[in-house]
Motif scaffolding. Structure first.
Motif, PDB file in Angstrom:
ATOM      1  N   ILE A 604      42.685  16.472   9.835  1.00 35.01           N
ATOM      2  CA  ILE A 604      43.642  16.633  10.929  1.00 35.01           C
ATOM      3  C   ILE A 604      45.078  16.440  10.434  1.00 35.01           C
ATOM      4  N   TYR A 605      45.226  15.898   9.212  1.00 34.08           N
ATOM      5  CA  TYR A 605      46.554  15.610   8.647  1.00 34.08           C
ATOM      6  C   TYR A 605      46.496  15.962   7.167  1.00 34.08           C
ATOM      7  N   LEU A 606      47.431  16.825   6.713  1.00 39.61           N
ATOM      8  CA  LEU A 606      47.434  17.254   5.311  1.00 39.61           C
ATOM      9  C   LEU A 606      48.871  17.463   4.844  1.00 39.61           C
ATOM     10  N   ARG A 607      49.235  16.787   3.756  1.00 43.53           N
ATOM     11  CA  ARG A 607      50.546  16.972   3.117  1.00 43.53           C
ATOM     12  C   ARG A 607      50.322  17.272   1.636  1.00 43.53           C
ATOM     13  N   LEU A 608      50.973  18.360   1.173  1.00 43.09           N
ATOM     14  CA  LEU A 608      50.790  18.815  -0.195  1.00 43.09           C
ATOM     15  C   LEU A 608      52.118  19.213  -0.815  1.00 43.09           C
ATOM     16  N   ASP A 609      52.254  18.980  -2.130  1.00 44.38           N
ATOM     17  CA  ASP A 609      53.326  19.562  -2.935  1.00 44.38           C
ATOM     18  C   ASP A 609      52.653  20.261  -4.105  1.00 44.38           C
ATOM     19  N   GLU A 611      51.946  24.298  -6.281  1.00 40.70           N
ATOM     20  CA  GLU A 611      52.602  25.546  -6.619  1.00 40.70           C
ATOM     21  C   GLU A 611      51.938  26.766  -5.979  1.00 40.70           C
ATOM     22  N   GLU A 612      50.661  26.654  -5.649  1.00 35.50           N
ATOM     23  CA  GLU A 612      49.954  27.812  -5.096  1.00 35.50           C
ATOM     24  C   GLU A 612      48.839  27.363  -4.166  1.00 35.50           C
ATOM     25  N   VAL A 613      48.735  28.036  -3.012  1.00 38.15           N
ATOM     26  CA  VAL A 613      47.650  27.776  -2.066  1.00 38.15           C
ATOM     27  C   VAL A 613      46.728  28.985  -2.064  1.00 38.15           C
ATOM     28  N   PRO A 614      45.459  28.834  -2.440  1.00 42.76           N
ATOM     29  CA  PRO A 614      44.536  29.979  -2.464  1.00 42.76           C
ATOM     30  C   PRO A 614      44.427  30.631  -1.092  1.00 42.76           C
ATOM     31  N   SER A 615      44.378  31.951  -1.083  1.00 41.99           N
ATOM     32  CA  SER A 615      44.277  32.689   0.168  1.00 41.99           C
ATOM     33  C   SER A 615      42.995  32.330   0.899  1.00 41.99           C
ATOM     34  N   GLY A 616      43.118  32.096   2.212  1.00 42.57           N
ATOM     35  CA  GLY A 616      41.967  31.834   3.061  1.00 42.57           C
ATOM     36  C   GLY A 616      41.569  30.378   3.180  1.00 42.57           C
ATOM     37  N   ILE A 617      42.148  29.502   2.380  1.00 46.15           N
ATOM     38  CA  ILE A 617      41.702  28.099   2.393  1.00 46.15           C
ATOM     39  C   ILE A 617      42.221  27.345   3.607  1.00 46.15           C
ATOM     40  N   LEU A 618      43.502  27.553   3.976  1.00 41.82           N
ATOM     41  CA  LEU A 618      44.086  26.746   5.055  1.00 41.82           C
ATOM     42  C   LEU A 618      43.425  27.031   6.402  1.00 41.82           C
ATOM     43  N   SER A 619      43.024  28.266   6.637  1.00 46.01           N
ATOM     44  CA  SER A 619      42.416  28.604   7.927  1.00 46.01           C
ATOM     45  C   SER A 619      41.080  27.901   8.131  1.00 46.01           C
ATOM     46  N   LYS A 620      40.478  27.390   7.046  1.00 43.47           N
ATOM     47  CA  LYS A 620      39.218  26.642   7.175  1.00 43.47           C
ATOM     48  C   LYS A 620      39.432  25.278   7.832  1.00 43.47           C
ATOM     49  N   PHE A 621      40.667  24.778   7.761  1.00 42.72           N
ATOM     50  CA  PHE A 621      40.953  23.448   8.315  1.00 42.72           C
ATOM     51  C   PHE A 621      41.350  23.591   9.787  1.00 42.72           C
ATOM     52  N   SER A 622      40.404  23.993  10.607  1.00 43.47           N
ATOM     53  CA  SER A 622      40.697  24.346  12.001  1.00 43.47           C
ATOM     54  C   SER A 622      41.077  23.144  12.857  1.00 43.47           C
ATOM     55  N   CYS A 623      40.839  21.924  12.369  1.00 42.24           N
ATOM     56  CA  CYS A 623      41.164  20.720  13.143  1.00 42.24           C
ATOM     57  C   CYS A 623      42.584  20.218  12.877  1.00 42.24           C
ATOM     58  N   LEU A 624      43.305  20.852  11.964  1.00 42.32           N
ATOM     59  CA  LEU A 624      44.614  20.342  11.555  1.00 42.32           C
ATOM     60  C   LEU A 624      45.592  20.231  12.721  1.00 42.32           C
ATOM     61  N   ARG A 625      46.239  19.067  12.797  1.00 48.70           N
ATOM     62  CA  ARG A 625      47.340  18.856  13.741  1.00 48.70           C
ATOM     63  C   ARG A 625      48.672  18.762  13.013  1.00 48.70           C
ATOM     64  N   HIS A 626      48.626  18.277  11.788  1.00 47.18           N
ATOM     65  CA  HIS A 626      49.860  18.012  11.022  1.00 47.18           C
ATOM     66  C   HIS A 626      49.676  18.640   9.647  1.00 47.18           C
ATOM     67  N   LEU A 627      50.540  19.613   9.302  1.00 45.26           N
ATOM     68  CA  LEU A 627      50.424  20.300   8.013  1.00 45.26           C
ATOM     69  C   LEU A 627      51.790  20.413   7.364  1.00 45.26           C
ATOM     70  N   VAL A 628      51.892  19.923   6.134  1.00 47.78           N
ATOM     71  CA  VAL A 628      53.100  20.062   5.324  1.00 47.78           C
ATOM     72  C   VAL A 628      52.683  20.644   3.977  1.00 47.78           C
ATOM     73  N   VAL A 629      53.244  21.813   3.638  1.00 47.99           N
ATOM     74  CA  VAL A 629      53.002  22.430   2.340  1.00 47.99           C
ATOM     75  C   VAL A 629      54.351  22.741   1.713  1.00 47.99           C
ATOM     76  N   ARG A 630      54.673  22.049   0.636  1.00 47.32           N
ATOM     77  CA  ARG A 630      55.938  22.278  -0.043  1.00 47.32           C
ATOM     78  C   ARG A 630      55.689  22.938  -1.389  1.00 47.32           C
ATOM     79  N   ASN A 631      56.686  23.678  -1.856  1.00 41.00           N
ATOM     80  CA  ASN A 631      56.678  24.306  -3.184  1.00 41.00           C
ATOM     81  C   ASN A 631      55.764  25.514  -3.305  1.00 41.00           C
TER      82      ASN A 631
END
Length: 904
Positions: A604-609, A611-631
Motif C-alpha cells: 500500500i506504500y512504496l518509495r523508490l529511487d 533508474e528503470e521500472v520494468p513495464s507492467g510491474i507497477l500495475s500489479k500493485f493494485s492496493c497502492l495508496r502512496h507511490l513515489v518513484v524517483r530517477n
C-alpha cells in the motif's frame, strides 16, 4: 408556480451538490493537515537555540487547529440534517472550502519558519504553572542562590515526579530576562543514559558552536572550556543528572565571577560530590495537593458528599507528588460512581513492590493511570512510545505511522481514516497524562518516570529490549537477545557495529526491530535467520552496501524501511515477502527493483529511487495508496490503473504518457489528494520544484496543442525549457491550453523558465477566466517574450465585443503576492496600454534585466482618506536603481506603496 418550482429545483440542486462539496472539503482539509505535518517536521529542524517561530507561522498553525474544529462541527450538523434541510448547509460548506484554500496558500513559507531571536540570551522552554506554596519557597531559594555571586554551584534534588524540571524551566525563562546578570543561559537535558560526549554536544549546540562527530572527548573538552570562558558570565543548567560527573572531563570551568552551574538530580550524593549548595524539593502541602487534584478531576466532584471521604483518601495516597496527583486525577476525571472510586482506592493502597528507592509510590500512581486505559491496544500504543530515546521529541505523525505498522490501528479504506484513529488514541494518552506535549507543535514526549514505568512493564510481557541514543559502539551482547523478546529498539546509536562472528539472535517471536540511524556499515548475512515472526524492520539511516540475504526469508514482514542509506546498492530476493505492505527504498544507490517484487502484490506504500521500472510491474500493485518513484520514468496507463492511489510522485517521459495517464483515471470516484508529476525528455527525471501539494512540471518537453489537458485541481505548473513550435502571432496559453472558464481556478503558482519562442504569454480572456486565485507568477530567461498579457484588441475579437481602445480593461488578480520578471530582454509590456492590474495582495515585484519595459500598469486603490491599506514597507520592488527611477507607474499611489530594493 414557476417561481416556486425554480426555487425548489435550485434547493434540490444544492442538496445534490452538498455531498460533492463535502468530499471536496474533506480532501482539501487532508491537504491542509498534511501541509501542517510537513511544517511541524520542518520546525523540529529549524527551531535551534537563538531562533524563534515567526509570528505568521504561529498564527497559521493556530488557525489550522481552529478550522479543523469548525469543520468537524459542520460535518456533524450536516449529518444530523434532514433530506430537505441539508441543502441549506451548502453556503457554509463552500465558505469553509474557501477558508481551507486560503490557509493552503498562506502555508507556504519559502523564507523559512523561524527568525533570529536576538532578544534572548538562551532558549525559552515550554512550562506549566507552578503549583503550591512549597514549590514557590523552593523557587525563591534557588533564585536567591543564582543572584548571589558567592555561590557558584547549586544542586536541586528530590524524588522523581516532584517537579524539579518544571521549576527549573520556569527559572530558565526568568534568567533570559537577566541580560545584565548573564551573557548566556544554557539548558542541557542529561537523563539516565548519561555520557560525557552527549553533555558536551548539548552545551556546544546551545552556544551555537560547530559539532564534529569524530572529535575526541578530551579535545572537545578543551574547546568547550575555552568557549565557556569566552562567553563570560554564564548560567549552565544540567537537568536530570543521575550520576557523579567530572566537570574537567566535560570541559566545564569551575564557576566563578558570577557564572553558575545548576543541576537537578534525584540523588543527594550527586549534589555533594559536586560541592553544590543544596536545595531540596519538597512534596506539596496537603491543601495544595487537594487543590491540584480538584483542578484535574473536576470541581463538580464537590457536589457528591458521599464520595469526598474516598477522594480525600485517594489524594492522600498520591503523597504530595504532583506527577502522581495529575495522572491519577486525569484517569478518574468524569467518574462519579462510588464503586469505581472505592476500587481505585484499593488499587492505590496495595503494597508497593520495590522499584527504584524513593520512586515506588509515584510508580504505583502511574501504573494506576496505565491500568485505567483498559483497552489493551491503547496500552500497547503507549508502550511503543518507549521505543524512542529518553527525553525525545516524538513526531506525532511518525508515532501514529508506527502504530499502524504494528497493527495497533485498524486497517481502513484510506490513510487519513487510519491517522484519524491514531490521533484519537494519542489524545487519549494525552488526556490520561501518559504523554505530554513536546517542545514543538505536533510533537509529544514521555516524562522520564513515565518512560521508566513503560520500560519496567516491558521487562516481563510484552518483553522489549530498548537501548536508544546511548552511543553504543556495538550491538547488545548475545545474552540480551532472549527468546521471549517481542520488540527491540536500538535507534540513534551512531557508528554501532554488528560483529561478523555474532550468531543469529534466537528471537522467533520478535515482531519489531528498529535499527535506524545507527550508521551501521554491515550486517552479517545470517543475522535475521532466527527472526521468522518479524513484522516491522527499520534499517533507515545506515551505511551498509548490501542487505543481508536472511531478509529474504522474513515471510511475516509487513514493513521494511531502508530509506536514507546512500551506499546501498544490492538487496536479496523479495519473492517470499508476500505479506509486505510498506516498503521504503528511497535515497539509496539501487538501480533496479529487487528481484521477486512482482510477488509483493499487497503493497500500500512504496518509495523508490531507481533508474528503470520494468513495464507492467507497477500495475500489479493494485492496493497502492502512496507511490513515489524517483530517477525513473513510469507509464501513464499503469499509474492510471492504480484506483486506490491517494498520493503519487513520479515522472512521465512526455505529454503523450501524461495524457494516457489522465485518460486511465476516468472512472475514479476520488481524485488524488496529492501529486507531484514531472515530464522530461532528459535521460533521468528529477523531482519537480515544489511549493504546493498538486504540482506538474514540464522540463525540456515538446509542447503541442492537440489533446493536452490538465487536472482541474492543479495548484502549481512549471514549464522549464519547453520546446515550443507554433505561429508567432499566437498567444501561448490560449494556444497550448484553450480551457473553458474556470479550468485553472485552483492554480496558485505558475513558473515559466527558458521558453525561448514564446512572445505573448496570456490573452486577456484567458487571464480573466482562469487565474483568479494565482498567487505567484515567475517568468525568467524567456528571451523573446514581448507581452505578458496580450493587447486588448485580441480580447475584443475573442469576446466579440465592440468598443474603442480607450476603454480600460481591469485585470483583477486579488491573490497575486509575488511577480518576478527576470532576463526578459524583449519584454515591452506587462499588459496593454488600456489595461490595468488590480492586485491588492501584491507583496513583492522583482524586475531584473528587462531593459525595454517602460511602465508598470499596477493599480492599488487607497483606503478612505487616501491612506494606503498596507504600510509601504510591507511591499517591495527589487530592481536596479536605474529601472526604479525611469519606469512609469500608471498610478502614482501604487508606487508610493512599495519600497525599492536595488540589485545594482
Amino acid at each position: 408556480m414557476d417561481f416556486f418550482l425554480n426555487k425548489l429545483d435550485k434547493h434540490l440542486d444544492n442538496n445534490r451538490s452538498l455531498d460533492q462539496n463535502m468530499n471536496d472539503l474533506k480532501r482539501k482539509l487532508e491537504n491542509l493537515n498534511a501541509l501542517k505535518e510537513d511544517t511541524d517536521s520542518k520546525m523540529s529542524a529549524e527551531l535551534q537555540p537563538r531562533k524563534k517561530l515567526k509570528k505568521q507561522v504561529d498564527l497559521w498553525l493556530e488557525t489550522v487547529e481552529r478550522i479543523n474544529g469548525e469543520i468537524e462541527s459542520l460535518e456533524q450538523r450536516v449529518a444530523q440534517s434532514s433530506t430537505i434541510s441539508r441543502g441549506f448547509h451548502t453556503a457554509n460548506v463552500l465558505k469553509k472550502i474557501q477558508d481551507v484554500e486560503d490557509l493552503l496558500q498562506q502555508g507556504k513559507f519559502d523564507q523559512g519558519l523561524v527568525v533570529d531571536d536576538l532578544t534572548q540570551i538562551g532558549q525559552a522552554l515550554t512550562t506549566t504553572t507552578l503549583v503550591g506554596q512549597a514549590a514557590e519557597i523552593c523557587k525563591k531559594e534557588i533564585w536567591t542562590c543564582l543572584m548571589d555571586d558567592d555561590i557558584g554551584k547549586i544542586g536541586v534534588w528530590g524524588m522523581g515526579g516532584i517537579g524539579k524540571t518544571t521549576i527549573m524551566k520556569i527559572i530558565n525563562n526568568q534568567l533570559l530576562e537577566e541580560t545584565q546578570k548573564f551573557n548566556i543561559v544554557i539548558w542541557v537535558t542529561v537523563s539516565k543514559e548519561m555520557n560525557v560526549s552527549k553533555i558536551q554536544k548539548g552545551i556546544l549546540r546551545a552556544i551555537g558552536e560547530d559539532l564534529y562527530e569524530d572529535e575526541e572527548e578530551a579535545i572537545r573538552a578543551g574547546k568547550l572550556y575555552k568557549r565557556l570562558i569566552k562567553k563570560g558570565r554564564y548560567a549552565l543548567i544540567l537537568d536530570d543528572l543521575w550520576d557523579k560527573l567530572s566537570l574537567e572531563e566535560v570541559g566545564i570551568p569551575e564557576p566563578c565571577n558570577g557564572s553558575k552551574l545548576v543541576i537537578t538530580t534525584r540523588k543527594l550524593d550527586v549534589c555533594r560530590y559536586l560541592d553544590c549548595q543544596e536545595v531540596k524539593m519538597r512534596t506539596l502541602l496537603e491543601h495544595d495537593a487537594w487543590s491540584l487534584f480538584l483542578e484535574k478531576v473536576g470541581r463538580d466532584i464537590l457536589n457528591y458528599p458521599n464520595l469526598l471521604p474516598i477522594v480525600e483518601s485517594v489524594v492522600e495516597q498520591c503523597a504530595g507528588l504532583s506527577l502522581a496527583i495529575v495522572t491519577v486525577a486525569s484517569s478518574m476525571k468524569g467518574i462519579r460512581s462510588i464503586h469505581e472510586w472505592r476500587n481505585a482506592l484499593n488499587e492505590l493502597s496495595r503494597p508497593v513492590k520495590s522499584v527504584t528507592g524513593l520512586d515506588e509510590k509515584v510508580f504505583q500512581q502511574l501504573q494506576f493511570s496505565y491500568d485505567h486505559l483498559k483497552d489493551e491496544k491503547v496500552q500497547h500504543c503507549f508502550l511503543c512510545c518507549a521505543l524512542y530515546p529518553e527525553d525525545w521529541n516524538i513526531s506525532e505523525f511518525a508515532l501514529i505511522r508506527l502504530w499502524i505498522a504494528e497493527g495497533l490501528v485498524e486497517e481502513m479504506d484510506s490513510q487519513q481514516a487510519e491517522f484519524d484513529q491514531g490521533r484519537t488514541i494519542l489524545n487519549k494518552l494525552k488526556n490520561n497524562c501518559l504523554l505530554e506535549n513536546g517542545e514543538y507543535t505536533r510533537y509529544v514526549k514521555l516524562h522520564d518516570l513515565v518512560r521508566d514505568m513503560a520500560l519496567r512493564f516491558t521487562r516481563v510481557k510484552p518483553r522489549f529490549l530498548v537501548k536508544t541514543g546511548m552511543q553504543l559502539k556495538e550491538i547488545p551482547h548475545q545474552q540480551e537477545w532472549t527468546e521471549d523478546l517481542e520488540k527491540v529498539s536500538l535507534k540513534f546509536n551512531k557508528f554501532m557495529q554488528i560483529p561478523s562472528q555474532m550468531s543469529p539472535p534466537r528471537c522467533q517471536i520478535l515482531t519489531t526491530l528498529l535499527l535506524s540511524h545507527c550508521l551501521i556499515e554491515s550486517i552479517p548475512d545470517c543475522f535475521f535467520d532466527q527472526m521468522k515472526g518479524l513484522k516491522v524492520l527499520d534499517l533507515s539511516g545506515n551505511n551498509f552496501r548490501n542487505l543481508p540475504r536472511s531478509i529474504s526469508n522474513l515471510k511475516a514482514l509487513i514493513v521494511l524501511l531502508v530509506k536514507k542509506c546512500p551506499p546501498l546498492e544490492k538487496v536479496p530476493s523479495f519473492s517470499k515477502l508476500e505479506a509486505l505492505k510498506r516498503l521504503d527504498l528511497a535515497c539509496t544507490k539501487l538501480k533496479n527493483l529487487p528481484h521477486g517484487m512482482q510477488r509483493v502484490v499487497n503493497l500500500i506504500y512504496l518509495r523508490l529511487d531507481i533508474e528503470e521500472v520494468p513495464s507492467g510491474i507497477l500495475s500489479k500493485f493494485s492496493c497502492l495508496r502512496h507511490l513515489v518513484v524517483r530517477n525513473a520514468f513510469v507509464k501513464g496507463e499503469e499509474i492510471g490503473q492504480l484506483k486506490k492511489l491517494e498520493f503519487f510522485e513520479g515522472s512521465f517521459y512526455d505529454l503523450n504518457e501524461f495524457s494516457t495517464y489522465l485518460q486511465a483515471l476516468h472512472g475514479r470516484r476520488q481524485q488524488l489528494f496529492r501529486y507531484q508529476i514531472g515530464m522530461s525528455h532528459c535521460r533521468r527525471p528529477r523531482a519537480p520544484r515544489l511549493s504546493w501539494k498538486k504540482t506538474i512540471e514540464l522540463e525540456g518537453c515538446k509542447i503541442y496543442r492537440v489533446g493536452v489537458t490538465f487536472p482541474s485541481d492543479l495548484q502549481q505548473l512549471n514549464i522549464v525549457g519547453g520546446i515550443v513550435d507554433f505561429p508567432e502571432e499566437e498567444v501561448f496559453f490560449s494556444w497550448f491550453i484553450p480551457t473553458p472558464k474556470g479550468m485553472f481556478s485552483s492554480l496558485k503558482e505558475l513558473n515559466l523558465f527558458e521558453c525561448n519562442k514564446i512572445k505573448k504569454l496570456f490573452s486577456c480572456s484567458w487571464v480573466l477566466r482562469n487565474v483568479q486565485n494565482l498567487e505567484v507568477l515567475r517568468i525568467q530567461f524567456c528571451v523573446q517574450m514581448e507581452e505578458i498579457i496580450a493587447s486588448e484588441i485580441e480580447f475584443v475579437e475573442e469576446e466579440g465585443m465592440g468598443g474603442s481602445n480607450s476603454n480600460t480593461i481591469h485585470f483583477t488578480l486579488p491573490k497575486l503576492r509575488i511577480l518576478q520578471l527576470c532576463f526578459l530582454g524583449q519584454l515591452k509590456s506587462i499588459c496593454s496600454a488600456n489595461g490595468v492590474m488590480i492586485c491588492d495582495s501584491l507583496e513583492s515585484i522583482v524586475i531584473e534585466h528587462c531593459s525595454r519595459l517602460q511602465r508598470i500598469p499596477l493599480y492599488l486603490p487607497p483606503l478612505d482618506g487616501g491612506q494606503p491599506s498596507v504600510p509601504p514597507l510591507v511591499r517591495i520592488v527589487k530592481s536596479s536603481k536605474e529601472f526604479w527611477e525611469s519606469v512609469k507607474w500608471d498610478h502614482p499611489n501604487a508606487k508610493s506603496r512599495f519600497k525599492p530594493i536595488f540589485t545594482s
